[in-house]
Design an enzyme around this catalytic site. Structure first.
Site, short mmCIF file in Angstrom:
data_model
loop_
_atom_site.label_atom_id
_atom_site.label_comp_id
_atom_site.label_asym_id
_atom_site.label_seq_id
_atom_site.Cartn_x
_atom_site.Cartn_y
_atom_site.Cartn_z
N ASN A 93 44.18 34.93 -18.51
CA ASN A 93 45.52 34.36 -18.69
C ASN A 93 45.64 32.95 -18.11
O ASN A 93 46.55 32.21 -18.48
CB ASN A 93 46.51 35.34 -18.03
N SER A 145 48.45 31.82 -27.64
CA SER A 145 49.85 31.36 -27.73
C SER A 145 50.25 31.34 -29.20
O SER A 145 49.38 31.22 -30.09
CB SER A 145 49.93 29.94 -27.16
N TYR A 158 46.74 21.37 -26.30
CA TYR A 158 47.08 22.77 -25.98
C TYR A 158 46.89 23.68 -27.20
O TYR A 158 46.24 24.72 -27.12
CB TYR A 158 48.52 22.82 -25.48
N ALA A 160 45.17 23.24 -29.89
CA ALA A 160 43.76 23.36 -30.30
C ALA A 160 43.03 24.36 -29.41
O ALA A 160 42.25 25.19 -29.88
CB ALA A 160 43.08 21.99 -30.24
N SER A 161 43.33 24.29 -28.10
CA SER A 161 42.65 25.23 -27.18
C SER A 161 43.08 26.67 -27.48
O SER A 161 42.26 27.59 -27.44
CB SER A 161 42.94 24.87 -25.72
N LYS A 162 44.36 26.86 -27.80
CA LYS A 162 44.86 28.22 -28.02
C LYS A 162 44.41 28.78 -29.38
O LYS A 162 44.19 29.98 -29.53
CB LYS A 162 46.38 28.24 -27.89
N1 LIG Z 1 55.07 29.99 -20.68
C1 LIG Z 1 54.97 30.02 -22.00
O1 LIG Z 1 55.94 29.74 -22.73
C2 LIG Z 1 53.67 30.42 -22.65
C3 LIG Z 1 53.66 30.63 -24.05
C4 LIG Z 1 52.47 30.99 -24.67
C5 LIG Z 1 51.32 31.16 -23.92
N2 LIG Z 1 51.35 30.95 -22.56
C6 LIG Z 1 50.10 31.12 -21.83
O2 LIG Z 1 50.27 32.10 -20.82
C7 LIG Z 1 49.39 31.82 -19.74
C8 LIG Z 1 50.17 31.80 -18.44
O3 LIG Z 1 51.09 30.73 -18.52
P1 LIG Z 1 52.38 30.62 -17.58
O4 LIG Z 1 53.45 30.08 -18.44
O5 LIG Z 1 52.59 31.87 -16.83
O6 LIG Z 1 51.88 29.42 -16.62
P2 LIG Z 1 52.04 29.14 -15.06
O7 LIG Z 1 53.26 29.79 -14.51
O8 LIG Z 1 51.89 27.67 -14.91
O9 LIG Z 1 50.75 29.87 -14.44
C9 LIG Z 1 49.46 29.41 -14.69
C10 LIG Z 1 48.52 30.19 -13.79
O10 LIG Z 1 47.17 29.75 -14.07
C11 LIG Z 1 46.55 29.37 -12.83
N3 LIG Z 1 45.53 28.37 -13.10
C12 LIG Z 1 45.69 27.12 -13.62
N4 LIG Z 1 44.52 26.48 -13.67
C13 LIG Z 1 43.59 27.35 -13.18
C14 LIG Z 1 42.19 27.28 -12.97
N5 LIG Z 1 41.47 26.17 -13.24
N6 LIG Z 1 41.55 28.36 -12.45
C15 LIG Z 1 42.24 29.48 -12.15
N7 LIG Z 1 43.56 29.61 -12.33
C16 LIG Z 1 44.23 28.55 -12.83
C17 LIG Z 1 47.71 28.88 -11.96
O11 LIG Z 1 47.45 28.90 -10.57
P3 LIG Z 1 46.74 27.65 -9.78
O12 LIG Z 1 47.34 26.41 -10.34
O13 LIG Z 1 47.06 27.88 -8.33
O14 LIG Z 1 45.29 27.77 -10.06
C18 LIG Z 1 48.75 29.94 -12.31
O15 LIG Z 1 48.49 31.13 -11.61
C19 LIG Z 1 48.72 30.49 -20.06
O16 LIG Z 1 47.46 30.72 -20.64
C20 LIG Z 1 49.66 29.88 -21.08
O17 LIG Z 1 49.02 28.96 -21.92
C21 LIG Z 1 52.50 30.59 -21.91
#
Ligand SMILES: NC(=O)c1ccc[n+]([C@@H]2O[C@H](COP(=O)([O-])OP(=O)(O)OC[C@H]3O[C@@H](n4cnc5c(N)ncnc54)[C@H](OP(=O)(O)O)[C@@H]3O)[C@@H](O)[C@H]2O)c1
Length: 267
Positions: A93, A145, A158, A160-162
């Site tokens: 995630n 995503s 973003y 492209a990665s997803k």
């Molecule tokens: N929020 C949305 O609307 C949404 C929609 C679709 C998909 N997503 C996907 O859902 C996932 C979670 O997103 P979120 O919205 O919950 O984001 P978030 O609150 O910013 O959380 C991101 C998490 O990833 C960790 N992280 C970032 N870089 C990292 C690295 N290099 N190594 C290990 N951990 C790392 C962060 O902790 P640290 O920075 O301390 O490492 C944090 O725990 C992501 O893949 C995102 O693309 C989110």
């Protein structure tokens, strides 16, 4: 025998990006369902703060990790399995969202996005799948995503990665089934997390991380490949993406305001 969803009696659940947003809510939800969860992210204090919120009957342990360091990923996966037992369910995630403006793109935003979202996930898969194949058991969830379905402005890195992650999950689902390793992809719409702070777009049907976690936890017990939510938003998007690109592109341009004259500096 066919691959099947993991059960908490099979081993532990490992969640990357478990210190914030969706990963944090999911860790707390699964622990409240009785799972033994191990969470990883880069910041130990944030992980420990999440672990401290568990209210049984499961538990959360922490394993700090930068998923862009493939050697560290291999070490941490080995360490989790020796300390806590086999990883039965892995939720990959960890991810970042960096908007990219094509008038002045910064290559490092592409590089960072691909390093965390794509290479970091690939490093986790590389550490996990040989172990699960040997055990003939395991469940890998890749968090993609709804932007994976088609291009969106400012999401050229973003999205492209997803899209790559969704494709990766499909390939793994095809390959790993014969080793009884189960693979799913998650394609959320907007979820209210810190990652959305940099997203200036309107966010229709945005849901809370807790609701997203509920949907994911329920999805993990089903045999579906793709877990998507909120469905009225992601299914509408899928219908849009099903149009021919020459219809879809001008429609999205208009809907997102990218058909207006630009305000980029003229040189
Ligand atoms: N929020 C949305 O609307 C949404 C929609 C679709 C998909 N997503 C996907 O859902 C996932 C979670 O997103 P979120 O919205 O919950 O984001 P978030 O609150 O910013 O959380 C991101 C998490 O990833 C960790 N992280 C970032 N870089 C990292 C690295 N290099 N190594 C290990 N951990 C790392 C962060 O902790 P640290 O920075 O301390 O490492 C944090 O725990 C992501 O893949 C995102 O693309 C989110």
């Amino acid at each position: 025998m066919k691959a099947r969803p993991a059960r908490k009696t099979d081993g532990v659940c490992w969640i990357t990006g478990g210190s914030s947003g969706i990963g944090k809510a999911l860790a707390l939800r699964l622990a409240s369902n009785g799972w033994h969860v191990v969470i990883s992210a880069r910041t130990r204090e944030d992980l420990q703060a999440v672990a401290g919120q568990v209210d049984g009957p499961g538990r959360i342990d922490v394993a700090p990790l930068d998923t862009t360091d493939a050697d560290a990923v291999e070490r941490v996966v080995a360490q989790i399995e020796s300390e806590h037992g086999p990883i039965a369910l892995a939720v990959l995630n960890a991810g970042i969202y960096l908007p990219v403006r094509s008038e002045s793109p910064d290559f490092s935003d592409y590089a960072k996005t691909f390093a965390v979202n794509l290479n970091g996930t690939a490093a986790c898969v590389s550490a996990l799948s040989p172990r699960m194949v040997r055990r003939r058991s395991g469940h890998i969830v890749i968090v993609s995503s709804a932007t994976a379905f088609g291009g969106m402005p400012t999401a050229s890195a973003y999205g492209a990665s997803k899209a790559a992650l969704l494709n990766m999950a499909e390939a793994l689902r095809i390959e790993l089934d014969r080793y009884q390793v189960f693979v799913q992809a998650v394609t959320p719409g907007f979820v209210e997390t810190p990652a959305q702070d940099d997203n200036a777009f309107p966010k229709p049907f945005m849901i809370s991380p807790e609701k997203a976690a509920r949907r994911m936890a329920a999805g993990f017990t089903s045999r579906r490949f793709q877990i998507t939510f909120p469905r009225r938003f992601t299914w509408a998007l899928k219908a849009l993406y099903a149009l021919p690109a020459d219809w879809y592109i001008p429609l999205v341009r208009k809907q997102t305001g990218w058909d207006k004259p630009d305000d980029a500096p003229k040189s």
